[in-house]
Design a protein around this motif. Structure first.
Motif, PDB file in Angstrom:
ATOM      1  N   GLU A 132       3.971  -5.080  -3.737  1.00  0.00           N
ATOM      2  CA  GLU A 132       4.799  -6.275  -3.651  1.00  0.00           C
ATOM      3  C   GLU A 132       4.193  -7.301  -2.703  1.00  0.00           C
ATOM      4  O   GLU A 132       4.374  -8.501  -2.884  1.00  0.00           O
ATOM      5  N   LEU A 133       3.475  -6.845  -1.697  1.00  0.00           N
ATOM      6  CA  LEU A 133       2.767  -7.753  -0.787  1.00  0.00           C
ATOM      7  C   LEU A 133       1.403  -8.174  -1.317  1.00  0.00           C
ATOM      8  O   LEU A 133       0.688  -8.914  -0.652  1.00  0.00           O
ATOM      9  N   GLU A 134       1.038  -7.679  -2.520  1.00  0.00           N
ATOM     10  CA  GLU A 134      -0.251  -7.984  -3.133  1.00  0.00           C
ATOM     11  C   GLU A 134      -1.408  -7.540  -2.239  1.00  0.00           C
ATOM     12  O   GLU A 134      -2.401  -8.241  -2.085  1.00  0.00           O
ATOM     13  N   VAL A 135      -1.251  -6.363  -1.640  1.00  0.00           N
ATOM     14  CA  VAL A 135      -2.276  -5.772  -0.800  1.00  0.00           C
ATOM     15  C   VAL A 135      -3.058  -4.781  -1.634  1.00  0.00           C
ATOM     16  O   VAL A 135      -2.487  -3.917  -2.298  1.00  0.00           O
ATOM     17  N   ASP A 136      -4.383  -4.926  -1.619  1.00  0.00           N
ATOM     18  CA  ASP A 136      -5.249  -4.007  -2.343  1.00  0.00           C
ATOM     19  C   ASP A 136      -5.301  -2.687  -1.577  1.00  0.00           C
ATOM     20  O   ASP A 136      -5.877  -2.603  -0.494  1.00  0.00           O
ATOM     21  N   VAL A 137      -4.689  -1.670  -2.150  1.00  0.00           N
ATOM     22  CA  VAL A 137      -4.610  -0.383  -1.466  1.00  0.00           C
ATOM     23  C   VAL A 137      -5.986   0.218  -1.267  1.00  0.00           C
ATOM     24  O   VAL A 137      -6.244   0.913  -0.274  1.00  0.00           O
ATOM     25  N   ASP A 138      -6.912  -0.050  -2.196  1.00  0.00           N
ATOM     26  CA  ASP A 138      -8.249   0.534  -2.088  1.00  0.00           C
ATOM     27  C   ASP A 138      -9.029  -0.017  -0.908  1.00  0.00           C
ATOM     28  O   ASP A 138      -9.988   0.617  -0.457  1.00  0.00           O
ATOM     29  N   GLN A 139      -8.683  -1.189  -0.419  1.00  0.00           N
ATOM     30  CA  GLN A 139      -9.404  -1.801   0.685  1.00  0.00           C
ATOM     31  C   GLN A 139      -8.761  -1.545   2.048  1.00  0.00           C
ATOM     32  O   GLN A 139      -9.227  -2.078   3.058  1.00  0.00           O
ATOM     33  N   LEU A 140      -7.710  -0.754   2.074  1.00  0.00           N
ATOM     34  CA  LEU A 140      -7.059  -0.461   3.345  1.00  0.00           C
ATOM     35  C   LEU A 140      -7.942   0.465   4.188  1.00  0.00           C
ATOM     36  O   LEU A 140      -8.652   1.316   3.648  1.00  0.00           O
ATOM     37  N   PRO A 141      -7.895   0.301   5.507  1.00  0.00           N
ATOM     38  CA  PRO A 141      -8.589   1.271   6.364  1.00  0.00           C
ATOM     39  C   PRO A 141      -7.890   2.617   6.314  1.00  0.00           C
ATOM     40  O   PRO A 141      -6.909   2.811   5.589  1.00  0.00           O
ATOM     41  N   GLY A 142      -8.406   3.574   7.053  1.00  0.00           N
ATOM     42  CA  GLY A 142      -7.802   4.899   7.060  1.00  0.00           C
ATOM     43  C   GLY A 142      -6.362   4.861   7.535  1.00  0.00           C
ATOM     44  O   GLY A 142      -5.936   3.948   8.240  1.00  0.00           O
ATOM     45  N   ARG A 143      -5.610   5.872   7.152  1.00  0.00           N
ATOM     46  CA  ARG A 143      -4.187   5.931   7.499  1.00  0.00           C
ATOM     47  C   ARG A 143      -4.020   5.890   9.014  1.00  0.00           C
ATOM     48  O   ARG A 143      -4.680   6.616   9.758  1.00  0.00           O
ATOM     49  N   THR A 144      -3.131   5.032   9.464  1.00  0.00           N
ATOM     50  CA  THR A 144      -2.890   4.882  10.896  1.00  0.00           C
ATOM     51  C   THR A 144      -2.171   6.108  11.437  1.00  0.00           C
ATOM     52  O   THR A 144      -1.137   6.502  10.888  1.00  0.00           O
ATOM     53  N   PRO A 145      -2.693   6.721  12.505  1.00  0.00           N
ATOM     54  CA  PRO A 145      -1.966   7.862  13.093  1.00  0.00           C
ATOM     55  C   PRO A 145      -0.598   7.422  13.600  1.00  0.00           C
ATOM     56  O   PRO A 145      -0.385   6.271  13.974  1.00  0.00           O
TER      57      PRO A 145
END
Length: 452
Positions: free
Chosen positions: A232-245
């Protein structure tokens, strides 16, 4: 035998009391001291974690300029005399650095003792303010026509590690950067130097702000576990950095709040110094919308902790809400940058001319097109759909409209446009950045990694 039971045997020798002393009373005052210490440190930590109040950039500029000619900073008079373009920006930079040093608790990010050692929200907020101060410092060095000596010194001082506690400590470097800006402000106060009157300086700064906010949006989105919300935010999930702890979710959140706090003041200073350029470019609506988004990102957080819920659960998702604000602010900053590119301040002689065409702002066609495209992306998609539906309804209500005006077709270009996903490129990946800019992202990355 005693009436109420056995009685403790008396020592047979006087030396028995000295050989077997009773130390049972010692732990009680020690425990009391520990409890008092914990209560005091917890109270100080809560007080030090309060966000400093904002300030008026015009008032701060008058105060900073008044201190240049006064030996007593507390009783410095206000200086409201004319100054060169850029005085408010430099004074705002100085006030931001003063806030980092003089707020309650001082600079906490490099503390090695409690309670500063236990805190993480305020140190993350300080990092956000410091990053925006660095971005402004790089812009002044690269785009201003002033003498680069003091500006370059201030930039180099701010580019150090934000967690240094040995000499030269971070507080020492921040104080030296503030002194360097005082030299620049003194020149501007005497109108010996000034920033250029073109809109390229704020346009370049805003383009850097947009890229930094895009990178911040992706870091905030990395803590969101709901892919549907990211779409919904039009964020490319593939370009996200690693999961934030989980233990760093609040650090990134408060860093975003610090950046929004600093950006609000720096934007107000840019408006004060380049108000004529923004008026010539008709950019006031974009500025007001950008200021509104920055204010919304700093609303009071009523929860004692930063929550990371999903969907319509009982817990909120503060990171997702902050990511929405930073994404819209990034689009508005990019649109404003394109609107100001190539625009010059109206000359005084042109304002007195009788020819109305001589008072038109000078803007390059490329800059105007870029600003139009970026502004279209900043507009909300539902608004474009509503306009398309309204035009379709009007067309259906007037069946003979085409016969009355042959060759006219409804303008549906706004509906075909869809806002582009935020650019995933950080400051490091910007190919168009000057070589002098490459040092700042590296330092920011080191500070970010140091949080973990």
């Amino acid at each position: 035998m005693s009436l109420f039971g056995s009685r403790k045997a008396r020592p047979t020798r006087p030396t028995d009391i000295l050989e077997r002393p009773d130390y049972g009373w010692v732990w009680k005052p020690l425990l009391g001291l520990v409890v008092v210490y914990l209560v005091v440190t917890l109270a100080l930590g809560a007080w030090w974690s309060l966000t400093p109040d904002g300030f008026d950039v015009q008032q701060a500029s008058a105060e900073q300029r008044g201190r240049l000619a006064s030996d007593a900073p507390g009783a410095a008079p206000l200086d409201t005399s004319p100054a060169g373009r850029g005085a408010v920006i430099i004074a705002t930079q100085m006030t931001l650095l003063d806030t980092l040093l003089d707020k309650q608790g001082g600079y906490l990010r490099n503390d090695m003792l409690p309670p500063g050692l236990w805190l993480d929200n305020m140190p993350a907020w300080e990092l956000g303010v410091l990053k925006q101060a660095r971005g402004e410092a790089h812009t002044l060095v690269e785009k201003s026509a002033m003498q680069p000596g003091a500006l370059k010194e201030a930039q180099e001082r701010l580019d150090g590690d934000s967690q240094d506690w040995l000499y030269p400590s971070t507080e020492h470097r921040i104080a030296k950067a503030r002194d360097a800006y005082a030299v620049v402000l003194d020149d501007l106060n005497q109108q010996r130097d000034a920033l250029p009157a073109e809109g390229d300086v704020p346009a370049y700064w805003l383009s850097r702000v947009a890229r930094r906010l895009d990178e911040l949006t992706y870091r905030l989105s990395a803590s969101v576990a709901d892919p549907e919300a990211l779409r919904e935010l039009e964020v490319d999930v593939d370009q996200l950095p690693g999961r934030t702890p989980w233990y760093r979710v609040d650090d990134i959140f408060f860093e975003a709040r610090g950046q929004a706090w600093a950006l609000e003041h720096l934007l107000a200073a840019m408006v004060a110094d380049y108000g004529d350029v923004m008026a010539a470019a008709d950019a006031e609506p974009l500025v007001e919308r950008l200021q509104a988004e920055l204010k919304q990102a700093q609303r009071t957080l009523w929860s004692p902790v930063v929550l990371n819920g999903t969907g319509f659960g009982i817990f909120a998702n503060h990171s997702l809400m902050m990511a929405a604000y930073t994404q819209r602010a990034a689009k508005l900053a990019e649109a404003l940058s394109g609107r100001l590119a190539g625009v010059s301040a109206p000359d005084a002689s042109l304002n007195q001319s009788a020819d109305p065409s001589a008072q038109e702002p000078m803007a390059t066609q490329a800059g105007a097109e870029t600003g139009a495209q970026a502004e279209a992306q900043a507009e909300a998609q539902p608004q474009a759909q509503d306009e398309t539906s309204a035009s379709a309804a009007d067309e259906a209500a007037s069946p003979d409209a085409e016969a009355k005006a042959p060759g006219t077709t409804p303008d549906t270009a706004a509906a075909d446009e869809s806002p582009a996903a935020p650019s995933s490129g950080s400051d490091e990946a910007s190919a168009g950045e000057p070589s002098a800019d490459s040092a700042e992202p590296a330092v920011d990355g080191a500070d970010t990694n140091a949080d973990s």
